[in-house]
Design an enzyme around this catalytic site. Structure first.
Site, mmCIF file in Angstrom:
data_model
loop_
_atom_site.group_PDB
_atom_site.id
_atom_site.type_symbol
_atom_site.label_atom_id
_atom_site.label_comp_id
_atom_site.label_asym_id
_atom_site.label_seq_id
_atom_site.Cartn_x
_atom_site.Cartn_y
_atom_site.Cartn_z
ATOM 1 N N THR A 186 3.248 26.259 32.934
ATOM 2 C CA THR A 186 3.849 26.652 34.307
ATOM 3 C C THR A 186 3.572 26.375 35.533
ATOM 4 O OG1 THR A 186 2.567 28.608 34.497
ATOM 5 C CG2 THR A 186 4.172 29.191 32.497
ATOM 6 N N GLU A 331 7.317 30.234 29.180
ATOM 7 C CA GLU A 331 6.802 31.210 28.070
ATOM 8 C C GLU A 331 7.613 31.438 27.242
ATOM 9 O OE1 GLU A 331 5.528 31.607 31.081
ATOM 10 O OE2 GLU A 331 4.056 31.928 31.345
ATOM 11 N N LYS A 441 7.150 47.208 48.524
ATOM 12 C CA LYS A 441 7.451 48.297 48.991
ATOM 13 C C LYS A 441 6.874 48.896 49.540
ATOM 14 C CE LYS A 441 4.246 51.390 45.738
ATOM 15 N NZ LYS A 441 3.670 51.561 44.708
ATOM 16 N N TRP A 446 10.131 50.625 46.080
ATOM 17 C CA TRP A 446 10.124 49.936 45.566
ATOM 18 C C TRP A 446 11.537 49.359 46.205
ATOM 19 C CZ3 TRP A 446 5.773 46.700 44.794
ATOM 20 C CH2 TRP A 446 5.202 47.781 43.897
HETATM 21 P P1 ADP Z 1 7.817 28.771 37.709
HETATM 22 O O1 ADP Z 1 8.857 29.336 37.692
HETATM 23 O O2 ADP Z 1 6.512 30.252 37.339
HETATM 24 O O3 ADP Z 1 7.878 27.379 37.250
HETATM 25 P P2 ADP Z 1 9.435 29.932 35.177
HETATM 26 O O4 ADP Z 1 10.237 28.762 35.000
HETATM 27 O O5 ADP Z 1 8.482 29.788 33.339
HETATM 28 O O6 ADP Z 1 7.639 29.545 35.568
HETATM 29 O O7 ADP Z 1 9.552 31.037 35.969
HETATM 30 C C1 ADP Z 1 10.182 32.425 34.793
HETATM 31 C C2 ADP Z 1 10.611 32.868 35.808
HETATM 32 O O8 ADP Z 1 11.788 33.516 36.152
HETATM 33 C C3 ADP Z 1 10.164 34.152 35.494
HETATM 34 O O9 ADP Z 1 9.651 35.637 35.568
HETATM 35 C C4 ADP Z 1 11.295 34.956 36.387
HETATM 36 O O10 ADP Z 1 10.540 36.010 37.739
HETATM 37 C C5 ADP Z 1 12.046 33.998 37.202
HETATM 38 N N1 ADP Z 1 13.741 34.096 36.263
HETATM 39 C C6 ADP Z 1 13.711 33.836 35.030
HETATM 40 N N2 ADP Z 1 15.215 33.679 34.459
HETATM 41 C C7 ADP Z 1 16.123 34.977 35.793
HETATM 42 C C8 ADP Z 1 17.014 35.039 35.852
HETATM 43 N N3 ADP Z 1 18.258 34.877 35.149
HETATM 44 N N4 ADP Z 1 17.086 35.952 36.962
HETATM 45 C C9 ADP Z 1 16.003 36.390 37.341
HETATM 46 N N5 ADP Z 1 15.221 35.650 37.243
HETATM 47 C C10 ADP Z 1 15.031 35.185 36.537
#
Ligand code: ADP
Length: 561
Positions: A186, A331, A441, A446
């Site tokens: 990540t 993950e 917040k 929220w």
């Molecule tokens: P990073 O962005 O940290 O590199 P990831 O690609 O694993 O890592 O990102 C996952 C995150 O992306 C999720 O925890 C969520 O917050 C966001 N996310 C993924 N898909 C969606 C979606 N369809 N709508 C809103 N948020 C999303």
């Protein structure tokens, strides 16, 4: 226990390609190469080349369990590495070339990559980093001899030369399906990046889960273009799902701008495509500027961050493309929920339809639960919000060699804490409100930055918008909105405020609205709230903005929607 009398055959990644080579030998893998020209071959050709690659890996001394890194765009050679590396029992570690140098150094050394396969145009980056990648023994440039760049990479090998003299068959080892096969870190906006280590079983089940959901239709005759990079969570499983289904796959190389994507989609008859909202906003802007159309595209999946409703509406109403949203994380392999088709969607019209489009149905195989601030389960009533936790055969059970991060992420009873705040309704439909760290917040209540951004982006002159918190002495935090206007447009803060009035609760109204040419994006193409916070997070709310009086606490105002 009465044991079933069925065979115990492992689920292995290489068997996907073997199946495609047998059943769909001529169905094509098309790539826009880094060198320029479009390359095409059938699944049977790909399988033969993957056998050659396996021999080459053995020649380099790659053993089962070794990590082999790729620093590469979406092309057939990267596709071959997905299969060849995992096929010999090693781990294909895809690396995002856009990460900061310190992150790259950490990731490669933490993973202990023995070999790095790098696209020719990324050689300068590799050269810069080589001295900091102490564990790397082999550098392979993913090109042919004629196009091999001059390089200082120690002992650099040429991919095509390495494959040239190798046999076209390989005696694939019968691996344990739980053997590690692929890995992705990540990007880690705070702390060190964390490694998800997928196995064969999780990867195959994820691909089957995607196909079973059917929301992104893949079958014979479909043409799928992953516009999500192959270094980002295995291109959301498409390089595995497409060969199972017998779909043609189109790999767009390096260029993900609107013009390049549209040209390739039209030339190859792409019917379904997947990527992050930033890419789809770029394509939309291109189509509008050029008066372009999409004559073959039927489905577009947007994921990785929230899809703005205005964008979903535009694709559906102006270009006749059905949009579905996927939710997932590095993950979680990544896809755990997708789209919202079915009778409920068919019956929904207008705003109700687009509200439904913000939701995503859980895939068979994974389970969700919501946990409230009090640590108790939140009801799945479509209203109550809580932290989304999940488990399933393609969800991490911990991070690679990182016990501290694992302890943070896993609950005592074996669920993965996503760090997202969501609601879930009575039909297993998920709606993400925010990342925990992005929620604003205000006065103890929220505010969902996703909702606020969505409403702002429905203003016709707004290209992209992001809401972040700014500190406030009385309300703890207040929202501010950072807006990138559409090309040629210059909306004012009052225009935006007027547009938001009636669409969001009064106490959600941003205290400050600033305009920028472009929002900053992360290495995976998402809006970088971190960089926005660095730039704007300490802004003091303009004194002139009227604060609600003591007698009218914001938290008591009922939302107007
Ligand atoms: P990073 O962005 O940290 O590199 P990831 O690609 O694993 O890592 O990102 C996952 C995150 O992306 C999720 O925890 C969520 O917050 C966001 N996310 C993924 N898909 C969606 C979606 N369809 N709508 C809103 N948020 C999303």
């Amino acid at each position: 226990m009465l044991q079933g009398r069925m065979m115990d055959r492992p689920l292995l990644i290489i068997d996907i390609l073997k199946h495609a080579a047998d059943a769909f030998p001529a169905v094509e893998v098309v790539s826009r190469t880094v060198e320029g020209p479009v390359h095409r071959y059938g699944y049977a050709d790909a399988y033969r080349r993957v056998a050659r690659l396996a021999h080459a890996l053995k020649q380099l001394g790659v053993e089962e369990g070794d990590r082999v890194a790729t620093v590469a765009w979406n092309t057939y050679r990267h596709f071959e590495l997905y299969y060849g590396v995992s096929g010999v029992g090693a781990v294909c570690h895809t690396i995002n070339p856009r990460l900061f140098e310190d992150q790259l150094e950490y990731i490669v050394n933490h993973a202990g990559d023995r070999a790095v396969f790098v696209d020719a145009d990324l050689v300068p980056l590799a050269e810069k980093m080589a001295a900091r990648f102490g564990c790397v023994e082999h550098w392979v440039v993913m090109t042919d001899r004629e196009r091999m760049p001059e390089t200082t990479l120690p002992g650099a090998l040429c991919y095509e030369e390495l494959l040239a003299d190798k046999p076209e068959t390989y005696d694939w080892p019968e691996l344990d399906e739980r053997a590690a096969a692929a890995m992705c870190y990540t990007s880690g906006t705070t702390g060190n990046p964390k490694g998800a280590l997928y196995h064969h079983r999780s990867t195959v089940l994820h691909a089957l889960g995607l196909l079973a959901a059917g929301v992104v239709p893949l079958r014979q005759g479909s043409v799928v273009m992953p516009a999500v990079p192959m270094f980002h969570v295995q291109a959301w499983g498409q390089p595995y799902a497409a060969p199972i289904a017998g779909a043609k796959i189109v790999l767009p190389g390096r260029k993900l701008d609107g013009g390049s994507l549209r040209e390739l989609m039209e030339a190859e008859g792409v019917t379904v495509t997947l990527g992050v909202p930033t890419v789809w906003l770029g394509l939309l802007a291109h189509l509008r500027e050029t008066g372009g159309t999409l004559t073959t595209l039927k489905h577009l999946m947007s994921g990785g961050s929230a899809a703005p409703v205005s964008m979903v509406r535009a694709y559906e109403e102006e270009f006749g493309v059905a949009v579905s949203q996927g939710w997932g994380m590095t993950e979680t392999s990544p896809v755990c929920a997708c789209g919202a088709d079915g009778p409920r969607m068919d019956a929904a019209r207008g705003d109700a339809r687009y509200a439904l489009k913000l939701k995503q149905r859980r895939l068979f195989g994974v389970e969700f639960r919501l946990v409230g601030d009090d640590g108790e389960p939140a009801p799945l009533d479509g209203e109550s919000q809580g932290e989304l936790q999940c488990r399933g055969p393609w969800v991490v059970g911990g991070y690679y060699d990182d016990e501290a991060a694992t302890a943070d992420a896993m609950t005592g009873d074996g669920w993965f804490r996503t760090g997202d705040v969501a609601s879930i309704d009575g039909e297993a439909m998920l709606q993400i409100a925010d990342r925990t760290k992005d929620l604003i917040k205000s006065g103890g209540e929220w505010i969902s930055s996703i909702d606020l951004e969505n409403e702002a982006m429905s203003h016709p002159e707004v290209a992209e918008a992001a809401a972040i918190a700014m500190p406030h002495p009385r309300w703890q935090e207040r929202p501010m909105l950072v807006v990138a206007p559409r090309k040629g447009a210059s909306p004012t803060a009052d225009d935006i405020r007027g547009h938001l009035e009636g669409r969001v609760a009064r106490w959600w109204m941003p205290d400050d609205i600033v305009f920028v040419d472009e929002l900053p994006h992360t290495a995976t193409g998402k809006v970088s709230k971190l960089r926005l916070r660095e730039r704007f997070g300490n802004r003091v709310p303009p004194a002139a903005r009227t604060l609600p009086s003591e007698t009218e606490p914001w938290t008591s105002i009922t939302p107007t929607r």
